[in-house]
Design a protein around this motif. Structure first.
Motif, PDB file in Angstrom:
ATOM      1  N   TYR A 217      37.808  72.145 -68.156  1.00  0.00           N
ATOM      2  CA  TYR A 217      37.463  71.620 -67.137  1.00  0.00           C
ATOM      3  C   TYR A 217      37.157  73.565 -67.001  1.00  0.00           C
ATOM      4  CZ  TYR A 217      35.819  72.725 -62.451  1.00  0.00           C
ATOM      5  OH  TYR A 217      34.720  72.587 -61.217  1.00  0.00           O
ATOM      6  N   CYS A 231      32.683  69.546 -67.333  1.00  0.00           N
ATOM      7  CA  CYS A 231      32.163  69.799 -65.743  1.00  0.00           C
ATOM      8  C   CYS A 231      32.299  68.272 -65.002  1.00  0.00           C
ATOM      9  CB  CYS A 231      30.835  70.633 -65.167  1.00  0.00           C
ATOM     10  SG  CYS A 231      30.899  72.195 -65.365  1.00  0.00           S
ATOM     11  N   SER A 232      32.773  67.959 -63.376  1.00  0.00           N
ATOM     12  CA  SER A 232      32.703  66.834 -62.545  1.00  0.00           C
ATOM     13  C   SER A 232      31.498  66.317 -62.627  1.00  0.00           C
ATOM     14  CB  SER A 232      33.552  67.626 -61.486  1.00  0.00           C
ATOM     15  OG  SER A 232      32.578  67.166 -60.659  1.00  0.00           O
ATOM     16  N   ARG A 233      30.694  66.971 -62.718  1.00  0.00           N
ATOM     17  CA  ARG A 233      28.891  66.385 -62.882  1.00  0.00           C
ATOM     18  C   ARG A 233      29.534  65.763 -61.485  1.00  0.00           C
ATOM     19  NH1 ARG A 233      26.356  66.730 -66.824  1.00  0.00           N
ATOM     20  NH2 ARG A 233      24.402  66.590 -65.249  1.00  0.00           N
ATOM     21  N   LEU A 234      30.023  65.664 -60.236  1.00  0.00           N
ATOM     22  CA  LEU A 234      29.836  64.981 -58.903  1.00  0.00           C
ATOM     23  C   LEU A 234      29.088  65.580 -58.089  1.00  0.00           C
ATOM     24  CD1 LEU A 234      33.800  64.770 -59.068  1.00  0.00           C
ATOM     25  CD2 LEU A 234      32.404  62.325 -58.493  1.00  0.00           C
ATOM     26  N   SER A 235      28.569  66.663 -58.532  1.00  0.00           N
ATOM     27  CA  SER A 235      27.469  67.071 -57.053  1.00  0.00           C
ATOM     28  C   SER A 235      26.705  66.246 -56.967  1.00  0.00           C
ATOM     29  CB  SER A 235      27.120  68.796 -57.547  1.00  0.00           C
ATOM     30  OG  SER A 235      25.604  68.247 -59.275  1.00  0.00           O
ATOM     31  N   HIS A 284      32.896  73.866 -51.975  1.00  0.00           N
ATOM     32  CA  HIS A 284      31.806  73.449 -50.957  1.00  0.00           C
ATOM     33  C   HIS A 284      31.616  73.153 -49.560  1.00  0.00           C
ATOM     34  CE1 HIS A 284      29.384  69.553 -51.623  1.00  0.00           C
ATOM     35  NE2 HIS A 284      29.616  69.665 -50.168  1.00  0.00           N
ATOM     36  N   TRP A 343      20.451  69.528 -63.475  1.00  0.00           N
ATOM     37  CA  TRP A 343      21.374  70.353 -63.705  1.00  0.00           C
ATOM     38  C   TRP A 343      21.759  71.196 -63.945  1.00  0.00           C
ATOM     39  CZ3 TRP A 343      25.696  70.963 -66.266  1.00  0.00           C
ATOM     40  CH2 TRP A 343      27.467  71.122 -65.802  1.00  0.00           C
ATOM     41  N   ARG A 349      23.450  78.392 -62.532  1.00  0.00           N
ATOM     42  CA  ARG A 349      22.320  79.021 -61.857  1.00  0.00           C
ATOM     43  C   ARG A 349      23.044  80.310 -60.895  1.00  0.00           C
ATOM     44  NH1 ARG A 349      23.425  73.651 -58.467  1.00  0.00           N
ATOM     45  NH2 ARG A 349      24.028  72.110 -60.587  1.00  0.00           N
ATOM     46  N   ASP A 377      20.906  67.878 -56.890  1.00  0.00           N
ATOM     47  CA  ASP A 377      22.397  67.925 -56.240  1.00  0.00           C
ATOM     48  C   ASP A 377      22.160  68.924 -54.754  1.00  0.00           C
ATOM     49  OD1 ASP A 377      22.797  70.754 -56.940  1.00  0.00           O
ATOM     50  OD2 ASP A 377      24.228  69.421 -58.419  1.00  0.00           O
ATOM     51  N   GLU A 379      21.606  71.183 -52.176  1.00  0.00           N
ATOM     52  CA  GLU A 379      22.620  71.075 -51.016  1.00  0.00           C
ATOM     53  C   GLU A 379      22.741  72.326 -50.589  1.00  0.00           C
ATOM     54  OE1 GLU A 379      24.155  69.934 -48.383  1.00  0.00           O
ATOM     55  OE2 GLU A 379      25.289  68.176 -49.683  1.00  0.00           O
ATOM     56  N   HIS A 383      23.929  75.787 -51.208  1.00  0.00           N
ATOM     57  CA  HIS A 383      22.402  76.891 -51.958  1.00  0.00           C
ATOM     58  C   HIS A 383      22.090  78.251 -51.136  1.00  0.00           C
ATOM     59  CE1 HIS A 383      19.015  76.891 -55.149  1.00  0.00           C
ATOM     60  NE2 HIS A 383      18.559  77.067 -53.833  1.00  0.00           N
ATOM     61  N   GLN A 386      24.742  80.896 -51.191  1.00  0.00           N
ATOM     62  CA  GLN A 386      25.121  81.247 -52.839  1.00  0.00           C
ATOM     63  C   GLN A 386      23.961  81.659 -53.364  1.00  0.00           C
ATOM     64  OE1 GLN A 386      27.463  81.385 -55.365  1.00  0.00           O
ATOM     65  NE2 GLN A 386      28.567  80.170 -54.888  1.00  0.00           N
TER      66      GLN A 386
HETATM   67  C1  FAD Z   1      22.727  80.197 -56.887  1.00  0.00           C
HETATM   68  C2  FAD Z   1      23.797  78.875 -56.664  1.00  0.00           C
HETATM   69  C3  FAD Z   1      22.553  77.413 -56.242  1.00  0.00           C
HETATM   70  C4  FAD Z   1      23.786  76.661 -56.403  1.00  0.00           C
HETATM   71  N1  FAD Z   1      23.603  75.481 -55.147  1.00  0.00           N
HETATM   72  C5  FAD Z   1      23.826  74.578 -55.088  1.00  0.00           C
HETATM   73  C6  FAD Z   1      23.457  73.122 -54.836  1.00  0.00           C
HETATM   74  O1  FAD Z   1      22.006  73.235 -54.518  1.00  0.00           O
HETATM   75  N2  FAD Z   1      24.051  72.078 -54.584  1.00  0.00           N
HETATM   76  C7  FAD Z   1      25.541  72.586 -54.949  1.00  0.00           C
HETATM   77  O2  FAD Z   1      26.637  71.157 -54.989  1.00  0.00           O
HETATM   78  N3  FAD Z   1      26.159  73.240 -55.469  1.00  0.00           N
HETATM   79  C8  FAD Z   1      25.316  74.082 -55.789  1.00  0.00           C
HETATM   80  N4  FAD Z   1      25.938  75.562 -56.133  1.00  0.00           N
HETATM   81  C9  FAD Z   1      27.048  75.406 -56.629  1.00  0.00           C
HETATM   82  C10 FAD Z   1      28.257  75.085 -58.247  1.00  0.00           C
HETATM   83  O3  FAD Z   1      27.061  75.670 -59.430  1.00  0.00           O
HETATM   84  C11 FAD Z   1      27.744  73.342 -58.066  1.00  0.00           C
HETATM   85  O4  FAD Z   1      28.295  72.819 -57.510  1.00  0.00           O
HETATM   86  C12 FAD Z   1      28.112  72.708 -59.373  1.00  0.00           C
HETATM   87  O5  FAD Z   1      27.557  73.409 -60.822  1.00  0.00           O
HETATM   88  C13 FAD Z   1      28.189  71.380 -59.773  1.00  0.00           C
HETATM   89  O6  FAD Z   1      28.316  70.944 -61.007  1.00  0.00           O
HETATM   90  P1  FAD Z   1      29.625  69.536 -61.051  1.00  0.00           P
HETATM   91  O7  FAD Z   1      29.375  69.052 -59.646  1.00  0.00           O
HETATM   92  O8  FAD Z   1      29.892  70.130 -62.658  1.00  0.00           O
HETATM   93  O9  FAD Z   1      30.680  71.265 -60.308  1.00  0.00           O
HETATM   94  P2  FAD Z   1      32.057  71.443 -60.855  1.00  0.00           P
HETATM   95  O10 FAD Z   1      32.494  72.755 -61.264  1.00  0.00           O
HETATM   96  O11 FAD Z   1      32.619  70.127 -61.520  1.00  0.00           O
HETATM   97  O12 FAD Z   1      33.043  71.254 -58.826  1.00  0.00           O
HETATM   98  C14 FAD Z   1      32.898  70.104 -58.416  1.00  0.00           C
HETATM   99  C15 FAD Z   1      32.661  70.389 -57.493  1.00  0.00           C
HETATM  100  O13 FAD Z   1      33.073  71.155 -56.645  1.00  0.00           O
HETATM  101  C16 FAD Z   1      31.894  72.388 -55.745  1.00  0.00           C
HETATM  102  N5  FAD Z   1      31.055  73.194 -56.187  1.00  0.00           N
HETATM  103  C17 FAD Z   1      32.256  73.963 -57.087  1.00  0.00           C
HETATM  104  N6  FAD Z   1      31.402  74.992 -57.670  1.00  0.00           N
HETATM  105  C18 FAD Z   1      30.981  75.583 -56.827  1.00  0.00           C
HETATM  106  C19 FAD Z   1      30.458  76.825 -55.889  1.00  0.00           C
HETATM  107  N7  FAD Z   1      30.742  78.158 -56.418  1.00  0.00           N
HETATM  108  N8  FAD Z   1      29.932  76.837 -54.470  1.00  0.00           N
HETATM  109  C20 FAD Z   1      30.695  75.836 -53.300  1.00  0.00           C
HETATM  110  N9  FAD Z   1      30.754  74.727 -54.067  1.00  0.00           N
HETATM  111  C21 FAD Z   1      31.014  74.410 -55.776  1.00  0.00           C
HETATM  112  C22 FAD Z   1      30.854  71.358 -55.918  1.00  0.00           C
HETATM  113  O14 FAD Z   1      30.990  70.145 -54.522  1.00  0.00           O
HETATM  114  C23 FAD Z   1      30.458  70.438 -57.044  1.00  0.00           C
HETATM  115  O15 FAD Z   1      30.673  69.118 -57.002  1.00  0.00           O
HETATM  116  C24 FAD Z   1      24.717  76.588 -56.564  1.00  0.00           C
HETATM  117  C25 FAD Z   1      25.544  78.246 -57.225  1.00  0.00           C
HETATM  118  C26 FAD Z   1      24.675  78.911 -56.883  1.00  0.00           C
HETATM  119  C27 FAD Z   1      25.242  80.110 -58.406  1.00  0.00           C
END
Ligand code: FAD
Length: 502
Positions: A217, A231-235, A284, A343, A349, A377, A379, A383, A386
């Motif tokens: 990861y 990545c976890s893809r849990l968002s 998060h 995604w 992003r 996703d 949120e 969002h 960030q």
């Molecule tokens: C401009 C921008 C906008 C974003 N908008 C969103 C959004 O609308 N919804 C969203 O869920 N995430 C957002 N993110 C954060 C992050 O990019 C995503 O959570 C992540 O890519 C989701 O994929 P994953 O579940 O595989 O993440 P993983 O890397 O597996 O992370 C697990 C969980 O941790 C949380 N997480 C991870 N990275 C971040 C972070 N940087 N900030 C806050 N929480 C985080 C999320 O809940 C995510 O599902 C944003 C990031 C940026 C830079």
């Protein structure tokens, strides 16, 4: 419980029955009526989209099945919240209302305030337990936030209640089935395939991440290709609430503990990756807490000195960014991949936001709306906070201006990702594909909208001109106090932030 008031459980972004504080607590107080609202006004907002609706539809169908499995029937209301409550009131008289606290956008915030007022006016109790580590109003203690988050995540999980007394009413105006997106006026938005939603998909995704996909990861997360699997893809599941944050956290801690006794050579990498993942879960809520504490962040920079700094960009640039035709191959590949899949990983992003807000100097509100609609996703709490951070308008964070070409070379050296999403460039090799304009260009593919070095310098200068002003420095100190991380309380830090360095 024959004389007990009916307990209306309003399912929002918590579409599950496992670890559901409202359902578990309501079930001990009286006969339960589970409801879901599909609110057309929400789906008409500029930040909402077909793909987000479809995710919630799938998660709602799954919720309906979960409720049926324990003997209940979900009641579905199409319309606004107040008319839903009025219809219930007409039919069953007084009731208690339950819903998890929601940190949504400005629209849901106002809707929830209207629901509170309506309940107060009708002498009904509206209970809102916390589901994420996010606290509202006077319940928030910023110095204790991290400890409170840890405590909430470690608390016992609410099992699925098995002994629920279901209310027998079948109130008028409610349906049994979950409507499709067309009923709220949404049409398909070009996504090629949505990441499946619902409880079974959520638990399978968590399990496959913890036991099969998550080992690398920490390194995979930066690549748009490797990240899709690593990545976890849990968002999406956290956004729909098909799985609780606490369930993810506790399952990860358990898996980490199991790995302590694992003598295999990969155990160390696994544990490090899972620690990083737990950190992300923490983020998060950390980011959502910012919006909860300062809802204006959806529209205005926390540091007001930067307000209005960026003018609206032309319709042509707006469309080029939104459709992946900026002339920067890696940016366009990321955008087109996002349009098709809903995604993209964190790093990309951040790069997309950086490109829109530094290279094109687009207001983050505009770029953020384009991206929000594309994120299945979406949120708001993560969002918008960030978006401000990545565009340099918090006044306290380091400016990160990504070079689109360098990002492409770092994360797609051989150009495979670009070739997949920008087929016009399929004929170029790994060297030329990142900068086709230096190799005579390609017919049918646009020239770059800007010169990156020139645009990045102009953006950096504009921001630093503001950052250096005494007013912006004073404001930065204040923003740090309001929003800076406080893993350790300010008072116990060796140096409280008197001087702010960006
Ligand atoms: C401009 C921008 C906008 C974003 N908008 C969103 C959004 O609308 N919804 C969203 O869920 N995430 C957002 N993110 C954060 C992050 O990019 C995503 O959570 C992540 O890519 C989701 O994929 P994953 O579940 O595989 O993440 P993983 O890397 O597996 O992370 C697990 C969980 O941790 C949380 N997480 C991870 N990275 C971040 C972070 N940087 N900030 C806050 N929480 C985080 C999320 O809940 C995510 O599902 C944003 C990031 C940026 C830079």
């Amino acid at each position: 419980m024959t004389d007990a008031l009916p307990q209306v459980v309003w399912f929002k972004r918590d579409l599950r029955v496992f670890d559901h504080a409202c359902l578990a607590q309501a079930a001990t107080k009286g006969p339960v009526i589970p409801i879901l609202m599909v609110e057309p006004a929400y789906w008409a907002l500029p930040d909402s989209s077909w793909r987000q609706f479809e995710l919630l539809r799938q998660a709602s169908v799954s919720l309906k099945e979960q409720i049926a499995d324990i003997g209940g029937a979900l009641r579905v209301w199409e319309g606004d919240a107040l008319s839903c409550l009025a219809a219930l009131d007409d039919e069953i008289g007084a009731f208690d209302l339950w819903a998890h606290q929601e940190t949504g956008n400005d629209w849901t915030y106002r809707r929830d305030r209207a629901v509170h007022e309506w309940c107060a006016k009708h002498n009904l109790t509206f209970r809102e337990p916390v589901q994420y580590g996010v606290w509202r109003g006077s319940l928030l203690d910023r110095d204790r936030w991290a400890k409170d988050w840890d405590a909430l995540m470690a608390r016992s999980i609410y099992p699925v209640p098995t002994e629920i007394e279901w209310h027998s009413a079948n109130p008028k105006g409610f349906a049994a089935d979950i409507p499709g997106a067309e009923t709220v006026g949404l049409t398909h938005d070009g996504i090629a395939g949505i990441q499946p939603g619902g409880r079974a998909a959520a638990t399978a995704t968590l399990h496959s991440f913890l036991y099969h996909r998550g080992r690398d990861y920490r390194t995979d997360m930066s690549s748009p290709q490797l990240g899709a699997k690593g990545c976890s893809r849990l968002s999406v599941h956290l956004v729909a609430g098909s799985i609780s944050m606490r369930e993810c956290y506790q399952a990860t801690v358990k898996r980490k503990d199991e790995l302590k006794d694992d003598a295999s050579p990969h155990a160390k990498a696994w544990r490090a990756s899972l620690s990083s993942f737990i950190g992300r879960l923490h983020w998060h809520c950390h980011f959502m807490q910012k919006l909860e504490a300062e809802p204006e962040m959806e529209f205005r920079p926390v540091a007001r000195a930067y307000e209005g700094m960026r003018p609206d960009v032309s319709a042509e640039w707006h469309a080029a960014f939104a459709t992946g035709r900026t002339g920067f191959p890696f940016v366009d590949a990321c955008m087109r991949s996002l349009i098709a899949t809903g995604w993209i990983n964190f790093r990309m992003r951040a790069m997309l936001m950086s490109f829109a807000c530094y290279d094109l100097f687009m207001p983050w509100q505009e770029a953020g709306t384009i991206l929000a609609r594309l994120f299945t996703d979406y949120e708001p709490g993560i969002h918008w906070t960030q978006s401000q951070m990545q565009s340099g308008e918090t006044g306290i964070n380091t400016l990160r201006i990504y070079s689109p070409v360098k990002q492409g070379r770092d994360h797609d050296a051989d150009g495979r990702f670009i070739r997949r999403w920008v087929p016009e460039l399929a004929g170029l090799d790994g060297g030329a594909i990142h900068e086709p304009w230096k190799h005579g260009g390609v017919r049918g593919y646009p020239e770059p909208l800007v010169d990156h070095a020139v645009a990045a310098k102009a953006a950096r200068d504009a921001i630093w001109t503001i950052r250096r002003t005494p007013e912006a420095k004073v404001e930065a100190t204040d923003v740090l106090l309001r929003h800076g991380s406080r893993r350790r309380p300010m008072a116990r830090r060796k140096s409280a932030p008197r001087k702010v360095k960006a």
